[in-house]
Write a protein that holds these residues in place. Structure first.
Motif, PDB file in Angstrom:
ATOM      1  N   GLY A  29      -5.454  -0.130   8.243  1.00 36.87           N
ATOM      2  CA  GLY A  29      -4.381   0.828   8.512  1.00 36.87           C
ATOM      3  C   GLY A  29      -3.308   0.311   9.425  1.00 36.87           C
ATOM      4  O   GLY A  29      -2.535   1.099   9.990  1.00 36.87           O
ATOM      5  N   GLN A  30      -3.213  -1.029   9.576  1.00 38.88           N
ATOM      6  CA  GLN A  30      -2.218  -1.615  10.473  1.00 38.88           C
ATOM      7  C   GLN A  30      -1.118  -2.370   9.713  1.00 38.88           C
ATOM      8  O   GLN A  30      -0.479  -3.258  10.262  1.00 38.88           O
ATOM      9  CB  GLN A  30      -2.914  -2.572  11.451  1.00 38.88           C
ATOM     10  N   LEU A  31      -0.905  -2.018   8.463  1.00 41.74           N
ATOM     11  CA  LEU A  31       0.196  -2.629   7.719  1.00 41.74           C
ATOM     12  C   LEU A  31       1.535  -2.211   8.319  1.00 41.74           C
ATOM     13  O   LEU A  31       1.661  -1.127   8.893  1.00 41.74           O
ATOM     14  CB  LEU A  31       0.152  -2.201   6.246  1.00 41.74           C
ATOM     15  N   GLU A  32       2.523  -3.073   8.172  1.00 43.22           N
ATOM     16  CA  GLU A  32       3.880  -2.723   8.584  1.00 43.22           C
ATOM     17  C   GLU A  32       4.799  -2.834   7.374  1.00 43.22           C
ATOM     18  O   GLU A  32       4.541  -3.611   6.442  1.00 43.22           O
ATOM     19  CB  GLU A  32       4.358  -3.645   9.707  1.00 43.22           C
ATOM     20  N   PHE A  33       5.889  -2.060   7.406  1.00 48.79           N
ATOM     21  CA  PHE A  33       6.767  -1.957   6.239  1.00 48.79           C
ATOM     22  C   PHE A  33       8.216  -2.181   6.650  1.00 48.79           C
ATOM     23  O   PHE A  33       8.624  -1.831   7.768  1.00 48.79           O
ATOM     24  CB  PHE A  33       6.625  -0.578   5.586  1.00 48.79           C
ATOM     25  N   SER A  34       8.990  -2.732   5.718  1.00 46.69           N
ATOM     26  CA  SER A  34      10.410  -2.944   5.996  1.00 46.69           C
ATOM     27  C   SER A  34      11.158  -1.624   6.075  1.00 46.69           C
ATOM     28  O   SER A  34      12.218  -1.538   6.701  1.00 46.69           O
ATOM     29  CB  SER A  34      11.037  -3.837   4.916  1.00 46.69           C
ATOM     30  N   LYS A  35      10.616  -0.558   5.443  1.00 49.21           N
ATOM     31  CA  LYS A  35      11.224   0.768   5.471  1.00 49.21           C
ATOM     32  C   LYS A  35      10.112   1.804   5.481  1.00 49.21           C
ATOM     33  O   LYS A  35       9.079   1.615   4.846  1.00 49.21           O
ATOM     34  CB  LYS A  35      12.115   1.005   4.241  1.00 49.21           C
ATOM     35  N   THR A  36      10.359   2.900   6.148  1.00 49.60           N
ATOM     36  CA  THR A  36       9.412   4.012   6.065  1.00 49.60           C
ATOM     37  C   THR A  36       9.757   4.960   4.924  1.00 49.60           C
ATOM     38  O   THR A  36       8.905   5.707   4.459  1.00 49.60           O
ATOM     39  CB  THR A  36       9.391   4.799   7.387  1.00 49.60           C
ATOM     40  N   THR A  37      11.013   4.917   4.493  1.00 45.41           N
ATOM     41  CA  THR A  37      11.464   5.697   3.338  1.00 45.41           C
ATOM     42  C   THR A  37      12.371   4.814   2.490  1.00 45.41           C
ATOM     43  O   THR A  37      13.275   4.164   3.011  1.00 45.41           O
ATOM     44  CB  THR A  37      12.242   6.954   3.762  1.00 45.41           C
ATOM     45  N   VAL A  38      12.107   4.774   1.194  1.00 44.94           N
ATOM     46  CA  VAL A  38      12.971   4.042   0.266  1.00 44.94           C
ATOM     47  C   VAL A  38      13.835   5.068  -0.458  1.00 44.94           C
ATOM     48  O   VAL A  38      13.331   5.920  -1.192  1.00 44.94           O
ATOM     49  CB  VAL A  38      12.151   3.219  -0.743  1.00 44.94           C
ATOM     50  N   TYR A  39      15.153   4.988  -0.222  1.00 40.79           N
ATOM     51  CA  TYR A  39      16.099   5.878  -0.894  1.00 40.79           C
ATOM     52  C   TYR A  39      16.646   5.146  -2.123  1.00 40.79           C
ATOM     53  O   TYR A  39      17.352   4.144  -1.992  1.00 40.79           O
ATOM     54  CB  TYR A  39      17.240   6.257   0.037  1.00 40.79           C
ATOM     55  N   LEU A  40      16.293   5.651  -3.282  1.00 40.99           N
ATOM     56  CA  LEU A  40      16.869   5.129  -4.511  1.00 40.99           C
ATOM     57  C   LEU A  40      18.142   5.921  -4.766  1.00 40.99           C
ATOM     58  O   LEU A  40      18.109   7.143  -4.854  1.00 40.99           O
ATOM     59  CB  LEU A  40      15.900   5.279  -5.686  1.00 40.99           C
ATOM     60  N   ASP A  41      19.266   5.229  -4.862  1.00 39.47           N
ATOM     61  CA  ASP A  41      20.539   5.932  -4.967  1.00 39.47           C
ATOM     62  C   ASP A  41      20.587   6.826  -6.200  1.00 39.47           C
ATOM     63  O   ASP A  41      19.771   6.705  -7.106  1.00 39.47           O
ATOM     64  CB  ASP A  41      21.688   4.926  -4.991  1.00 39.47           C
ATOM     65  N   GLN A 139      -5.333   5.368   5.558  1.00 42.94           N
ATOM     66  CA  GLN A 139      -4.218   5.513   4.631  1.00 42.94           C
ATOM     67  C   GLN A 139      -2.865   5.477   5.350  1.00 42.94           C
ATOM     68  O   GLN A 139      -2.681   6.098   6.394  1.00 42.94           O
ATOM     69  CB  GLN A 139      -4.327   6.807   3.837  1.00 42.94           C
ATOM     70  N   GLN A 140      -1.941   4.720   4.771  1.00 44.79           N
ATOM     71  CA  GLN A 140      -0.554   4.683   5.228  1.00 44.79           C
ATOM     72  C   GLN A 140       0.330   4.996   4.018  1.00 44.79           C
ATOM     73  O   GLN A 140      -0.082   4.813   2.869  1.00 44.79           O
ATOM     74  CB  GLN A 140      -0.194   3.302   5.790  1.00 44.79           C
ATOM     75  N   SER A 141       1.545   5.453   4.277  1.00 42.56           N
ATOM     76  CA  SER A 141       2.399   5.841   3.159  1.00 42.56           C
ATOM     77  C   SER A 141       3.855   5.498   3.429  1.00 42.56           C
ATOM     78  O   SER A 141       4.290   5.402   4.584  1.00 42.56           O
ATOM     79  CB  SER A 141       2.261   7.335   2.864  1.00 42.56           C
ATOM     80  N   VAL A 142       4.599   5.317   2.351  1.00 32.98           N
ATOM     81  CA  VAL A 142       6.045   5.126   2.391  1.00 32.98           C
ATOM     82  C   VAL A 142       6.648   6.149   1.435  1.00 32.98           C
ATOM     83  O   VAL A 142       6.218   6.267   0.279  1.00 32.98           O
ATOM     84  CB  VAL A 142       6.430   3.700   1.966  1.00 32.98           C
ATOM     85  N   ASP A 143       7.629   6.902   1.914  1.00 30.06           N
ATOM     86  CA  ASP A 143       8.253   7.948   1.103  1.00 30.06           C
ATOM     87  C   ASP A 143       9.260   7.351   0.125  1.00 30.06           C
ATOM     88  O   ASP A 143       9.959   6.367   0.428  1.00 30.06           O
ATOM     89  CB  ASP A 143       8.968   8.963   2.004  1.00 30.06           C
ATOM     90  N   LEU A 144       9.353   7.975  -1.038  1.00 29.20           N
ATOM     91  CA  LEU A 144      10.336   7.614  -2.054  1.00 29.20           C
ATOM     92  C   LEU A 144      11.212   8.827  -2.331  1.00 29.20           C
ATOM     93  O   LEU A 144      10.701   9.923  -2.545  1.00 29.20           O
ATOM     94  CB  LEU A 144       9.639   7.171  -3.344  1.00 29.20           C
TER      95      LEU A 144
END
Length: 514
Positions: A29-41, A139-144
């Motif tokens: 559970g210690q992953l890191e991400f370039s973004k916490t939310t990915v905004y698809l235009d 669990q970790q998550s990134v919003d889309l």
């Protein structure tokens, strides 16, 4: 020697078989991400988005495996992901198991979406999901997040070819049956474009003979690659934009542009074809229209006895030409053109033209530009034959012809046809460094004092002081050489923004504001 090589190979195999690259630990559970939310235009309904990127980092000293990577809505998700080059279970891009990630390493997750307006929340038209990394307490998550825009889609019919592929509806261009283009005729129910939904056109939409395409104020028309509008013989297009009260929203402006809605494509030239007025089209008019990112903004191939009316129209980022006319008939008022790969305005093979209070600039940055901003020419060469026709008249008054090149006006006369032009009260970039046009009567009249033109013979002299050429803002600032240099005889009472002009008026499409 063979035995030495064999010994080296055996030693290498034995060493690599003892490596622990694949003795991985589960993710904690210690992953890191370039973004916490990915905004698809913004995407149009049922149209695939561009591909977006998320980077996942393992900052630990351990080689790990992520037990699962999945979309929150599972197989029902309208998103697709590719993880480190893998397409996941069943190749659907929805679920991945035991994805390895080495210590101090990273991997890419590529994300796309294809959703309909029915999938979006009705309150904000957003479609959302999550990428879930692992489960339970780790669990970790990134919003889309994607904004879905409803649209009217217009496209040619396609037919099975019997070999597993398709053939597409085509239009014949000219009299040669082999000269075709992928396209279709609009039917009667499609001849009015409103501002209720944007329109997305694939291929060339053609206005049939004796029909009128009416485009209402505030309409938005998006063109796919190699698409556009063709107006057939005796057909008409009438663009009825109006002055907008909000300069950011341009709520009453009609806008023609490409169908790539991402910010990175907002100013990219050549994303679609052209608006083509074929020979014999009639009663064409354009008012408060913005044309962006075409190959040729307006292509006028002659008309009937009527004159194309182009008023309060902006044309930007054309990869070839802003307005290209061959034996055209144009009345232009408050036209603004900037950034074209060749010419902002090219009036070729003669014709009849009146341009008043126009700004023809060309600050093209895509490559080295050799052509002038404005060309007047009574010839056309198709590569095999030189044609010529009368330039009956070409009047340019109370206007600006400018750019970074030394000579931004080009005059090309063939003695086999008439060549009549009149340029008055116009600010012109004309820096004849080598005096090559000093004795050319075509050009000496431009500098004749009786025409009251304002000549700029270098970048600093008689500068129009445009607000921001890089962002296609050609409004003039205080100190502009264009201020109050116009002739009241030719005045258009309001400028392209609906601002009342003073007396004497400023040159170009815009009245300056204090």
């Amino acid at each position: 020697m063979r035995y030495s090589i064999l010994l080296l190979v055996v030693t290498f195999i034995s060493l690599t078989s003892c490596r622990k690259d694949f003795d991985t630990k589960p993710s904690n559970g210690q992953l890191e991400f370039s973004k916490t939310t990915v905004y698809l235009d913004t995407v149009f309904t049922n149209t695939s988005s561009s591909t977006y990127t998320l980077k996942v980092y393992n900052r630990s000293n351990d080689d790990i495996h992520i037990p699962s990577i999945a979309l929150g809505q599972g197989d029902n998700s309208k998103y697709r992901i590719m993880v480190d080059g893998m397409s996941g279970r069943d190749g659907k891009g929805k679920y991945f198991e035991n994805v390895e990630l080495l210590a101090k390493d990273s991997m890419y997750v590529f994300i796309e979406a294809t959703a309909s307006i029915a999938d979006a929340k009705p309150t904000d038209l957003l479609y959302t999901d999550k990428i879930l990394f692992d489960g339970g307490s780790n669990q970790q998550s990134v919003d889309l997040v994607t904004l879905i825009q409803d649209a009217v889609f217009l496209y040619p019919e396609r037919y099975p070819d019997g070999n597993g592929g398709y053939t597409y509806e085509e239009l014949q261009i000219g009299s040669d049956p082999s000269n075709t283009i992928r396209g279709f005729f609009l039917d009667d129910t499609e001849l009015t474009f409103t501002n209720e939904k944007p329109y997305v056109i694939y291929g060339y939409a053609a206005v049939p003979p004796n029909k009128i395409l009416n485009i209402q104020a505030g309409a938005r028309v998006h063109f796919h690659d190699q698409s556009g509008i063709i107006v057939a013989n005796t057909g008409s297009i009438q663009v009825n934009g109006a002055v907008s009260t909000n300069p950011d929203l341009l709520e009453n402006e009609v806008i023609f542009e490409g169908d790539r809605l991402e910010p990175g494509f907002a100013e990219v030239p050549g994303q679609w074809g052209t608006i083509l007025l074929t020979d014999g089209s009639t009663n064409n008019s354009f008012n408060h229209l913005t044309i962006k990112n075409a190959t040729v903004g307006l292509f006028i191939q002659g008309q009937d006895a009527t004159t194309v009316q182009i008023k309060n129209t902006q044309i930007y980022n054309s990869s070839n030409v802003g307005i290209l006319a061959r034996t055209g008939k144009i009345n232009g008022e408050n036209i603004v053109i900037n950034k074209a790969g060749q010419y902002a305005l090219a009036c070729t093979l003669g014709g009849t033209y009146d341009f008043t209070h126009c700004t023809f600039a060309n600050y093209w940055t895509g490559s080295s530009r050799q052509s002038p901003a404005v060309l007047l020419d009574n010839t056309y060469n198709d590569g095999q034959t030189l044609y010529f026709a009368d330039l009956t008249q070409a009047n340019i008054r109370n206007s600006i012809i400018f750019g970074p090149n030394n000579l931004e006006i080009g005059l090309n006369k063939n003695n086999g046809a008439a060549f009549n032009y009149d340029i008055e009260n116009t600010l012109i970039k004309f820096n004849d460094v080598s005096n090559q046009f000093g004795n050319n009567p075509l050009y000496t009249s431009i500098k004749d004092a009786s025409n009251a033109n304002v000549i700029s013979n270098n970048q600093a002299a008689n500068d129009p002081k445009f607000k921001n050429t890089g962002k296609n803002n050609l409004r003039i600032l205080l100190g502009s050489a264009a201020i109050a240099k116009g002739n009241n005889t030719f005045i258009i009472s309001q400028d392209a923004d609906g601002v009342t002009r003073t007396s004497p008026p400023d040159l170009g499409a815009y009245q300056h504001l204090p």
